[in-house]
Motif scaffolding. Structure first.
Motif, PDB file in Angstrom:
ATOM      1  N   ALA A  33      -9.132  -2.478  -8.993  1.00  0.00           N
ATOM      2  CA  ALA A  33      -9.793  -3.749  -8.670  1.00  0.00           C
ATOM      3  C   ALA A  33     -11.118  -3.499  -7.953  1.00  0.00           C
ATOM      4  O   ALA A  33     -12.120  -4.159  -8.231  1.00  0.00           O
ATOM      5  CB  ALA A  33      -8.873  -4.616  -7.818  1.00  0.00           C
ATOM      6  N   ALA A  34     -11.125  -2.541  -7.030  1.00  0.00           N
ATOM      7  CA  ALA A  34     -12.361  -2.218  -6.308  1.00  0.00           C
ATOM      8  C   ALA A  34     -13.411  -1.702  -7.284  1.00  0.00           C
ATOM      9  O   ALA A  34     -14.564  -2.143  -7.272  1.00  0.00           O
ATOM     10  CB  ALA A  34     -12.077  -1.174  -5.226  1.00  0.00           C
ATOM     11  N   ARG A  35     -13.009  -0.801  -8.151  1.00  0.00           N
ATOM     12  CA  ARG A  35     -13.943  -0.227  -9.137  1.00  0.00           C
ATOM     13  C   ARG A  35     -14.566  -1.324  -9.999  1.00  0.00           C
ATOM     14  O   ARG A  35     -15.769  -1.323 -10.246  1.00  0.00           O
ATOM     15  CB  ARG A  35     -13.189   0.795 -10.005  1.00  0.00           C
ATOM     16  N   THR A  43     -14.847   1.727   1.627  1.00  0.00           N
ATOM     17  CA  THR A  43     -13.970   2.575   2.436  1.00  0.00           C
ATOM     18  C   THR A  43     -12.578   2.566   1.827  1.00  0.00           C
ATOM     19  O   THR A  43     -12.181   1.588   1.199  1.00  0.00           O
ATOM     20  CB  THR A  43     -13.949   2.071   3.905  1.00  0.00           C
ATOM     21  N   ASN A  44     -11.879   3.664   1.976  1.00  0.00           N
ATOM     22  CA  ASN A  44     -10.548   3.767   1.367  1.00  0.00           C
ATOM     23  C   ASN A  44      -9.668   4.716   2.166  1.00  0.00           C
ATOM     24  O   ASN A  44     -10.167   5.645   2.810  1.00  0.00           O
ATOM     25  CB  ASN A  44     -10.678   4.282  -0.078  1.00  0.00           C
ATOM     26  N   ARG A  45      -8.364   4.456   2.129  1.00  0.00           N
ATOM     27  CA  ARG A  45      -7.383   5.309   2.809  1.00  0.00           C
ATOM     28  C   ARG A  45      -7.591   6.762   2.393  1.00  0.00           C
ATOM     29  O   ARG A  45      -7.687   7.646   3.241  1.00  0.00           O
ATOM     30  CB  ARG A  45      -5.988   4.798   2.429  1.00  0.00           C
ATOM     31  N   GLY A  95      -8.603 -17.970  -6.364  1.00  0.00           N
ATOM     32  CA  GLY A  95      -9.783 -18.424  -7.106  1.00  0.00           C
ATOM     33  C   GLY A  95     -10.283 -17.355  -8.072  1.00  0.00           C
ATOM     34  O   GLY A  95     -10.744 -17.656  -9.180  1.00  0.00           O
ATOM     35  N   MET A  96     -10.169 -16.097  -7.653  1.00  0.00           N
ATOM     36  CA  MET A  96     -10.570 -14.996  -8.545  1.00  0.00           C
ATOM     37  C   MET A  96      -9.679 -14.977  -9.791  1.00  0.00           C
ATOM     38  O   MET A  96     -10.151 -14.802 -10.914  1.00  0.00           O
ATOM     39  CB  MET A  96     -10.446 -13.666  -7.790  1.00  0.00           C
ATOM     40  N   LEU A  97      -8.385 -15.183  -9.575  1.00  0.00           N
ATOM     41  CA  LEU A  97      -7.439 -15.210 -10.704  1.00  0.00           C
ATOM     42  C   LEU A  97      -7.822 -16.305 -11.701  1.00  0.00           C
ATOM     43  O   LEU A  97      -7.849 -16.085 -12.911  1.00  0.00           O
ATOM     44  CB  LEU A  97      -6.018 -15.454 -10.178  1.00  0.00           C
TER      45      LEU A  97
HETATM   46  P1  NDP Z   1      -4.551   0.109  -7.324  1.00  0.00           P
HETATM   47  O1  NDP Z   1      -3.150   0.572  -7.247  1.00  0.00           O
HETATM   48  O2  NDP Z   1      -5.433   0.557  -8.441  1.00  0.00           O
HETATM   49  O3  NDP Z   1      -5.309   0.534  -5.943  1.00  0.00           O
HETATM   50  C1  NDP Z   1      -4.693   0.308  -4.714  1.00  0.00           C
HETATM   51  C2  NDP Z   1      -5.701   0.553  -3.591  1.00  0.00           C
HETATM   52  O4  NDP Z   1      -5.108   0.123  -2.371  1.00  0.00           O
HETATM   53  C3  NDP Z   1      -6.074   2.013  -3.387  1.00  0.00           C
HETATM   54  O5  NDP Z   1      -7.408   2.076  -2.952  1.00  0.00           O
HETATM   55  C4  NDP Z   1      -5.100   2.443  -2.278  1.00  0.00           C
HETATM   56  O6  NDP Z   1      -5.578   3.506  -1.485  1.00  0.00           O
HETATM   57  C5  NDP Z   1      -5.085   1.193  -1.433  1.00  0.00           C
HETATM   58  N1  NDP Z   1      -3.894   1.010  -0.597  1.00  0.00           N
HETATM   59  C6  NDP Z   1      -2.628   0.837  -1.034  1.00  0.00           C
HETATM   60  N2  NDP Z   1      -1.801   0.623   0.019  1.00  0.00           N
HETATM   61  C7  NDP Z   1      -2.579   0.659   1.133  1.00  0.00           C
HETATM   62  C8  NDP Z   1      -2.322   0.510   2.525  1.00  0.00           C
HETATM   63  N3  NDP Z   1      -1.082   0.268   2.972  1.00  0.00           N
HETATM   64  N4  NDP Z   1      -3.363   0.607   3.392  1.00  0.00           N
HETATM   65  C9  NDP Z   1      -4.616   0.831   2.935  1.00  0.00           C
HETATM   66  N5  NDP Z   1      -4.922   1.003   1.634  1.00  0.00           N
HETATM   67  C10 NDP Z   1      -3.916   0.913   0.735  1.00  0.00           C
HETATM   68  O7  NDP Z   1      -4.469  -1.497  -7.265  1.00  0.00           O
HETATM   69  P2  NDP Z   1      -5.529  -2.544  -7.827  1.00  0.00           P
HETATM   70  O8  NDP Z   1      -6.878  -2.066  -7.454  1.00  0.00           O
HETATM   71  O9  NDP Z   1      -5.230  -2.849  -9.239  1.00  0.00           O
HETATM   72  O10 NDP Z   1      -5.152  -3.879  -7.010  1.00  0.00           O
HETATM   73  C11 NDP Z   1      -5.485  -4.016  -5.632  1.00  0.00           C
HETATM   74  C12 NDP Z   1      -5.127  -5.424  -5.178  1.00  0.00           C
HETATM   75  O11 NDP Z   1      -5.929  -6.381  -5.850  1.00  0.00           O
HETATM   76  C13 NDP Z   1      -3.661  -5.833  -5.442  1.00  0.00           C
HETATM   77  O12 NDP Z   1      -3.206  -6.555  -4.322  1.00  0.00           O
HETATM   78  C14 NDP Z   1      -3.761  -6.749  -6.641  1.00  0.00           C
HETATM   79  O13 NDP Z   1      -2.715  -7.684  -6.679  1.00  0.00           O
HETATM   80  C15 NDP Z   1      -5.103  -7.423  -6.381  1.00  0.00           C
HETATM   81  N6  NDP Z   1      -5.744  -7.963  -7.595  1.00  0.00           N
HETATM   82  C16 NDP Z   1      -6.000  -9.305  -7.634  1.00  0.00           C
HETATM   83  C17 NDP Z   1      -6.613  -9.875  -8.727  1.00  0.00           C
HETATM   84  C18 NDP Z   1      -6.877 -11.347  -8.736  1.00  0.00           C
HETATM   85  O14 NDP Z   1      -7.229 -11.891  -9.808  1.00  0.00           O
HETATM   86  N7  NDP Z   1      -6.761 -12.035  -7.615  1.00  0.00           N
HETATM   87  C19 NDP Z   1      -7.010  -9.074  -9.904  1.00  0.00           C
HETATM   88  C20 NDP Z   1      -6.749  -7.633  -9.746  1.00  0.00           C
HETATM   89  C21 NDP Z   1      -6.112  -7.135  -8.627  1.00  0.00           C
HETATM   90  P3  NDP Z   1      -5.323   5.064  -1.929  1.00  0.00           P
HETATM   91  O15 NDP Z   1      -6.419   5.389  -2.896  1.00  0.00           O
HETATM   92  O16 NDP Z   1      -5.452   5.780  -0.637  1.00  0.00           O
HETATM   93  O17 NDP Z   1      -3.956   5.109  -2.531  1.00  0.00           O
END
Ligand code: NDP
Length: 278
Positions: free
Chosen positions: A138-140, A157-159, A246-248
């Motif tokens: 999602a970030a990418r 920033t990321n974990r 809203g994004m959804l």
């Molecule tokens: P990914 O699994 O691809 O990435 C997860 C990210 O979250 C990684 O950067 C990971 O860090 C980090 N992370 C996970 N757990 C923790 C924690 N406890 N503390 C800090 N960082 C953490 O997931 P997505 O990018 O696909 O999705 C991310 C979020 O976005 C989800 O909640 C998803 O539901 C939401 N989303 C919402 C959408 C919408 O339309 N509203 C659309 C797409 C996604 P690390 O690299 O260190 O593992």
């Protein structure tokens, strides 16, 4: 004479695993009714190791387009014969169109996020300091659309800090992006976007308290019936919190527009209760 009720309707579906929670059939059904489009939109559970076979069967059955959700966005990207620039930049695809033997891929997540922030929440991104938490899919997908808004600065920033550094390097040609470890985040931000999945496990990313400018927008991509922990924390620091509902809606509306050439009015659906309670 042809029977009117036997006319074929255009087939669309969302593919995921799991998929029963998906709101996409409901949203696209509402868009179709509103714009008087004749289509059917279903949810398809693809076995984890059979996404390609399941999708190709759907195409053979006459499918016109599909949405793709967790965990198949990268698989969908690989299957495309054509990709939009924003799908290429995201490295993932959430919207597929099938025509003339081609599988065309797009990614509407980032544009849905921007539309919700700028148009629905009324928060400008131009010239603002933005902090993006997370370096997953999602970030990418959000980085290029965010940089296209010409912020003063985008800090990621990321974990796992190395992943944030890699993303900052990959996108540096598109605008002022840099990476920081959580503990080293400097100054305060106008917009903080939580694109981690921490809210799913009710955890809070370790953001320094000083990162929240009073009145900043704190946006959690996750949505739920109740404010997430990140949203509650942000409000305690005098930020204005918003979830990813809203994004959804907006990413779905953009997909609908790609398929049907008609832009649905999202206003009613933006009120979560209108959708979740029917
Ligand atoms: P990914 O699994 O691809 O990435 C997860 C990210 O979250 C990684 O950067 C990971 O860090 C980090 N992370 C996970 N757990 C923790 C924690 N406890 N503390 C800090 N960082 C953490 O997931 P997505 O990018 O696909 O999705 C991310 C979020 O976005 C989800 O909640 C998803 O539901 C939401 N989303 C919402 C959408 C919408 O339309 N509203 C659309 C797409 C996604 P690390 O690299 O260190 O593992």
């Amino acid at each position: 004479m042809q029977n009117k009720t036997a006319l074929p309707v255009d087939l669309y579906a969302v593919f995921g695993n799991p998929i029963s929670h998906s709101k996409s059939p409901l949203l696209h059904g509402a868009f179709a009714a509103q714009t008087h489009q004749s289509l059917s939109y279903s949810a398809i559970l693809a076995p984890l190791d059979q996404f390609e076979a399941t999708l190709k069967q759907f195409i053979r059955d006459g499918g016109r387009g599909a949405n793709v959700t967790v965990p198949f966005k990268l698989d969908a990207f690989q299957l495309c014969t054509k990709l939009t620039p924003r799908a290429k930049a995201a490295g993932a695809v959430n919207t597929l169109s099938f025509a003339n033997g081609e599988i065309s891929g797009d990614n509407t997540d980032g544009c849905g996020l921007i539309k919700d922030i700028v148009e629905n929440a009324g928060v400008a991104l131009h010239n603002r300091r933005i902090l993006l938490l997370g370096a997953g899919g999602a970030a990418r997908g959000a980085i290029l659309p965010l940089l296209e808004c010409q912020p003063a600065e985008l800090v990621i920033t990321n974990r796992s800090a190395e992943k944030a550094r890699q993303l900052a390097q990959e996108f540096q040609q598109y605008g002022p992006i840099s990476a920081s470890e959580f503990a080293q985040i400097k100054g305060s931000f106008d917009v903080i976007i939580n694109a981690t999945s921490s809210s799913i496990s009710a955890e809070l990313p370790p953001i320094p308290d000083t990162a929240f400018k009073p009145g900043a927008l704190a946006y959690d991509l996750m949505y739920a019936a109740q404010p997430t922990l990140f949203m509650q924390h942000a409000e305690q620091h005098h930020a204005i919190a918003r979830d990813g509902w809203g994004m959804l809606i907006e990413q779905a509306a953009e997909a609908f527009y790609i398929w049907r050439g008609v832009r649905p009015d999202t206003a009613r659906l933006l009120i979560k209760e209108n959708v979740l309670t029917g």
